[in-house]
Design an enzyme around this catalytic site. Structure first.
Site, PDB file in Angstrom:
ATOM      1  N   ARG A  89       0.863  -1.184   0.000  1.00  0.00           N
ATOM      2  CA  ARG A  89       0.000   0.000   0.000  1.00  0.00           C
ATOM      3  C   ARG A  89       0.899   1.233   0.000  1.00  0.00           C
ATOM      4  O   ARG A  89       1.662   1.444   0.945  1.00  0.00           O
ATOM      5  CB  ARG A  89      -0.919  -0.008   1.225  1.00  0.00           C
ATOM      6  CG  ARG A  89      -1.734   1.256   1.350  1.00  0.00           C
ATOM      7  CD  ARG A  89      -2.779   1.209   2.477  1.00  0.00           C
ATOM      8  NE  ARG A  89      -3.452   2.481   2.490  1.00  0.00           N
ATOM      9  CZ  ARG A  89      -3.363   3.390   3.468  1.00  0.00           C
ATOM     10  NH1 ARG A  89      -2.695   3.129   4.568  1.00  0.00           N
ATOM     11  NH2 ARG A  89      -3.979   4.547   3.367  1.00  0.00           N
ATOM     12  N   HIS A 133      -2.762  10.947   0.466  1.00  0.00           N
ATOM     13  CA  HIS A 133      -2.234  10.729   1.822  1.00  0.00           C
ATOM     14  C   HIS A 133      -1.644  12.074   2.280  1.00  0.00           C
ATOM     15  O   HIS A 133      -0.465  12.183   2.598  1.00  0.00           O
ATOM     16  CB  HIS A 133      -1.208   9.600   1.834  1.00  0.00           C
ATOM     17  CG  HIS A 133      -1.054   8.946   3.173  1.00  0.00           C
ATOM     18  ND1 HIS A 133      -1.273   7.607   3.391  1.00  0.00           N
ATOM     19  CD2 HIS A 133      -0.712   9.451   4.387  1.00  0.00           C
ATOM     20  CE1 HIS A 133      -1.061   7.303   4.667  1.00  0.00           C
ATOM     21  NE2 HIS A 133      -0.724   8.416   5.292  1.00  0.00           N
ATOM     22  N   GLU A 178      -7.580   8.767   5.809  1.00  0.00           N
ATOM     23  CA  GLU A 178      -7.903   9.417   7.070  1.00  0.00           C
ATOM     24  C   GLU A 178      -8.406  10.855   6.932  1.00  0.00           C
ATOM     25  O   GLU A 178      -7.749  11.803   7.372  1.00  0.00           O
ATOM     26  CB  GLU A 178      -6.691   9.396   8.003  1.00  0.00           C
ATOM     27  CG  GLU A 178      -6.154   7.998   8.226  1.00  0.00           C
ATOM     28  CD  GLU A 178      -5.091   7.932   9.313  1.00  0.00           C
ATOM     29  OE1 GLU A 178      -4.599   8.993   9.719  1.00  0.00           O
ATOM     30  OE2 GLU A 178      -4.777   6.829   9.757  1.00  0.00           O
ATOM     31  N   ASN A 304      -7.737   2.100   9.515  1.00  0.00           N
ATOM     32  CA  ASN A 304      -6.443   2.221  10.185  1.00  0.00           C
ATOM     33  C   ASN A 304      -6.681   2.191  11.677  1.00  0.00           C
ATOM     34  O   ASN A 304      -7.463   3.000  12.204  1.00  0.00           O
ATOM     35  CB  ASN A 304      -5.755   3.542   9.813  1.00  0.00           C
ATOM     36  CG  ASN A 304      -5.353   3.594   8.349  1.00  0.00           C
ATOM     37  OD1 ASN A 304      -5.416   2.592   7.644  1.00  0.00           O
ATOM     38  ND2 ASN A 304      -4.935   4.767   7.898  1.00  0.00           N
ATOM     39  N   TYR A 306      -4.888   1.913  15.569  1.00  0.00           N
ATOM     40  CA  TYR A 306      -3.704   1.932  16.430  1.00  0.00           C
ATOM     41  C   TYR A 306      -4.043   1.695  17.894  1.00  0.00           C
ATOM     42  O   TYR A 306      -3.317   1.037  18.617  1.00  0.00           O
ATOM     43  CB  TYR A 306      -2.949   3.271  16.281  1.00  0.00           C
ATOM     44  CG  TYR A 306      -2.316   3.377  14.922  1.00  0.00           C
ATOM     45  CD1 TYR A 306      -1.071   2.837  14.682  1.00  0.00           C
ATOM     46  CD2 TYR A 306      -2.993   3.961  13.851  1.00  0.00           C
ATOM     47  CE1 TYR A 306      -0.487   2.876  13.416  1.00  0.00           C
ATOM     48  CE2 TYR A 306      -2.428   4.004  12.585  1.00  0.00           C
ATOM     49  CZ  TYR A 306      -1.175   3.461  12.378  1.00  0.00           C
ATOM     50  OH  TYR A 306      -0.612   3.487  11.137  1.00  0.00           O
ATOM     51  N   GLU A 358      -3.821  -0.053   7.987  1.00  0.00           N
ATOM     52  CA  GLU A 358      -2.654   0.343   8.793  1.00  0.00           C
ATOM     53  C   GLU A 358      -2.834  -0.202  10.191  1.00  0.00           C
ATOM     54  O   GLU A 358      -3.915  -0.076  10.776  1.00  0.00           O
ATOM     55  CB  GLU A 358      -2.538   1.865   8.933  1.00  0.00           C
ATOM     56  CG  GLU A 358      -2.029   2.558   7.720  1.00  0.00           C
ATOM     57  CD  GLU A 358      -1.903   4.070   7.935  1.00  0.00           C
ATOM     58  OE1 GLU A 358      -1.727   4.534   9.088  1.00  0.00           O
ATOM     59  OE2 GLU A 358      -1.995   4.780   6.928  1.00  0.00           O
TER      60      GLU A 358
HETATM   61  C1  GCO Z   1      -1.879   7.910  10.069  1.00  0.00           C
HETATM   62  C2  GCO Z   1      -1.198   7.886   8.774  1.00  0.00           C
HETATM   63  C3  GCO Z   1       0.223   7.457   8.811  1.00  0.00           C
HETATM   64  C4  GCO Z   1       0.933   7.618  10.125  1.00  0.00           C
HETATM   65  C5  GCO Z   1       0.640   6.481  11.047  1.00  0.00           C
HETATM   66  C6  GCO Z   1       1.287   6.596  12.404  1.00  0.00           C
HETATM   67  O1  GCO Z   1      -2.587   6.971  10.379  1.00  0.00           O
HETATM   68  O2  GCO Z   1      -1.736   8.878  10.806  1.00  0.00           O
HETATM   69  O3  GCO Z   1      -1.885   7.175   7.816  1.00  0.00           O
HETATM   70  O4  GCO Z   1       0.778   8.268   7.827  1.00  0.00           O
HETATM   71  O5  GCO Z   1       2.283   7.710   9.936  1.00  0.00           O
HETATM   72  O6  GCO Z   1      -0.715   6.374  11.281  1.00  0.00           O
HETATM   73  O7  GCO Z   1       0.845   7.731  13.082  1.00  0.00           O
END
Ligand code: GCO
Length: 453
Positions: A89, A133, A178, A304, A306, A358
């Site tokens: 990606r 992006h 995002e 995405n 985290y 992600e």
């Molecule tokens: C985001 C972006 C990435 C970042 C990653 C870590 O999710 O913010 O897609 O470019 O680098 O997430 O913060």
């Protein structure tokens, strides 16, 4: 050979527990890795300009060189191939291919992505392309950027141009990465480019991003697109810090701002009333027909993930202070939140197959004797892959999983201080070193449970 530095108990999940066509990938974005910021006719992006402002990037760095991927893409693709990853990606830098965002296209920039995509295909790596992006051509920002409705039409032209050129060679095209980050961090808190601080501009921006997504999808379908079309959102479950009515109410609103504000228009053709009311006079101008365009069906939705968000009406909830395990970003490590999120999206919306586009963590890596023993990152990835598996067991249709990130890279306002890569980058020599997490991923992708006793 199993990697001796890894704790074998960590390897619980195996690739053959997933469908054979499940896509395993790694992800990056143009501005974060390419460098060559003024080469071969590339125009400046809003991130090139933003980085010049004093104090906005914590290590005072910029994207001028980054990982020098523009020149090293062949050996970088060799590494992806060596890891046995199915898909890469990546994103196109809009100002590299159309320097001012309108007018002339830049053949040298387009040719770079020809080489990159052909290099993937030659190696059996599936190209997953992202159009936006975040690196909007600076010239468009000077004309109002995403807050200006004209930018929607410039984006659609860009999408059509990219699709004309590469559409038959890529597996998928995501319009935006995002949109919440672009709108809120770029235009409300202003900690990201273009650094604007206005809730009204942020709300208008989010509407134009969504509109441009839907319009681009319609145009690409008219042009006969055969690749999969979708968008990538950053989503998290929202949990209230306490049972107090204040915390509960705030949590519901925050969920609306992050998730429902994007999901409702795309899958239900309306904005959530609670968020709209909360915006009051800052709510966006929308024209008749916009919502129908935004709700154009898509082939996949990228998520995405985290961490989760914990919401308190009184204070900024801090994971570390609350005794939680965190990454180097201070983000709580909370894999079960990914299962919760995927199941919820599947339950609440008529979604197409979902991809985790992600997932990964920044950790304080130490490079020693050519090795990086990043056990925390490996553990993070393993637990999140298991969380995807758990969601699938609950009936969620999943198409793939992609690690953020293939390489250490420019982490926006944190510069090069935060390392998300499964491949270490020495920014002085541009040497790449596969971290233990990359070796684990490689092993995971090669091994089936039958090979292990
Ligand atoms: C985001 C972006 C990435 C970042 C990653 C870590 O999710 O913010 O897609 O470019 O680098 O997430 O913060």
């Amino acid at each position: 050979m199993p990697n001796p530095s890894l704790n074998h108990n960590m390897i619980r999940v195996t690739k053959d527990q997933f469908p054979a066509d499940f896509v395993w990938g790694v992800a990056t974005s143009a501005f974060q890795i390419e460098g060559a910021s003024r080469e071969d006719g590339k125009g400046p992006s809003i991130w090139d300009e933003f980085c010049q402002q004093p104090g906005v990037i914590s290590d005072h760095s910029n994207g001028d060189v980054a990982c020098d991927h523009y020149h090293r893409y062949e050996s970088d693709l060799d590494l992806i191939e060596a890891m046995q990853v199915d898909a890469y990606r990546f994103s196109i830098s809009w100002p590299r291919v159309r320097p001012t965002g309108a007018g002339a296209w830049n053949e040298a920039g387009l040719a770079f992505y020809d080489r990159l995509i052909d290099g993937m295909i030659k190696r059996g790596i599936k190209p997953y392309l992202t159009l936006n992006h975040w690196d909007l051509p600076a010239q468009l920002q000077h004309q109002g950027g995403w807050a200006n409705r004209d930018t929607v039409f410039r984006f659609v032209e860009y999408a059509k141009g990219i699709h004309d050129r590469y559409g038959d060679r890529v597996v998928s095209i995501a319009t935006h990465n995002e949109p919440w980050v672009v709108a809120v961090l770029g235009h409300e808190t202003g900690i990201f480019a273009p650094g604007i601080k206005s809730r009204a501009i942020a709300a208008q921006t989010s509407h134009h991003l969504l509109l441009s997504h839907g319009m681009a999808l319609r145009e690409l379908r008219k042009d006969g697109a055969t690749c999969e079309l979708g968008i990538v959102l950053n989503l998290s479950p929202m949990h209230a810090a306490t049972d107090s009515p204040e915390d509960q109410a705030k949590t519901r609103l925050e969920d609306g701002k992050l998730l429902r504000w994007y999901m409702d228009p795309m899958f239900k053709a309306c904005y959530p009333a609670d968020v709209w009311d909360d915006l009051g006079a800052d709510s966006p101008l929308i024209e008749a027909g916009d919502l129908d365009i935004i709700a154009t069906p898509m082939d996949f939705l990228g998520v995405n993930y985290y961490s989760r968000s914990v919401v308190s009406a009184k204070e900024q909830w801090d994971a570390r202070k609350n005794g939680k395990a965190v990454s180097d970003m201070g983000w709580e490590i909370y894999p079960e939140g990914l299962t919760e999120l995927l199941v919820r999206i599947h339950r609440d919306y008529p979604v197409p197959p979902l991809f985790v586009t992600e997932n990964g963590g920044a950790f304080r890596d130490v490079l020693e004797d050519g090795k990086v023993h990043d056990a925390e990152r490996t553990d993070y990835i393993v637990r999140h892959i298991e969380a995807v598996q758990a969601a699938m067991q609950q009936g969620v249709r999943m198409g793939g999983y992609m690690v953020w990130s293939f390489l250490d890279n420019f982490e926006w306002a944190s510069g090069y201080e935060k390392r998300f890569g499964i491949v270490h980058v020495d920014y002085t020599t541009q040497t790449r070193t596969l971290k233990d997490s990359a070796l684990w991923y490689q092993q995971f992708l090669q091994t089936t449970s039958n090979d292990r006793t």
